[in-house]
Design a protein around this motif. Structure first.
Motif: not given
Length: 120
Positions: A23-24, A47, A91, A95
């Protein structure tokens, strides 16, 4: 799951740390979307938050401000959509592997789905 039905909390902690790190990375990453052959360029972070917008002066026709405004609005929206797709791909790249089927038994020791949660 460990013998005896116990969750491996160390594995869960490591997974959470990897997700936080990803996420960072997404917050610091930048992707761009363009429209009109590069007349409009939008920058978003990983993001999906818009962080920049550049409009080439060639996109502006001073003799027809109404048409120019409408065209620019369309180009900006297209560039934002283009950048959003790029951010979504980033993403998934960062992720996706970490989610490992979350909600489908992806967490060690957890049953498939999470009853009572929407979409699970």
């Amino acid at each position: 799951m460990e013998p005896g039905g116990q969750l491996n909390f160390q594995e869960l902690l490591e997974q959470a740390q990897r997700m936080f790190s990803a996420q960072q990375e997404l917050a610091e990453a930048e992707v761009r979307g363009t429209a009109g052959g590069g007349l409009v360029e939008v920058t978003v972070n990983g993001q999906g938050a818009v962080t920049g917008l550049v409009i080439d002066p060639k996109a502006i026709d001073p003799s027809d401000p109404a048409d120019t405004a409408e065209t620019l609005a369309d180009l900006v929206l297209a560039a934002i959509q283009n950048a959003a797709r790029a951010a979504e791909e980033l993403q998934q790249e960062k992720m996706g592997p970490l989610m490992g089927g979350l909600g489908q038994g992806g967490l060690p020791g957890m049953p498939p789905g999470m009853p009572g949660l929407p979409g699970m």
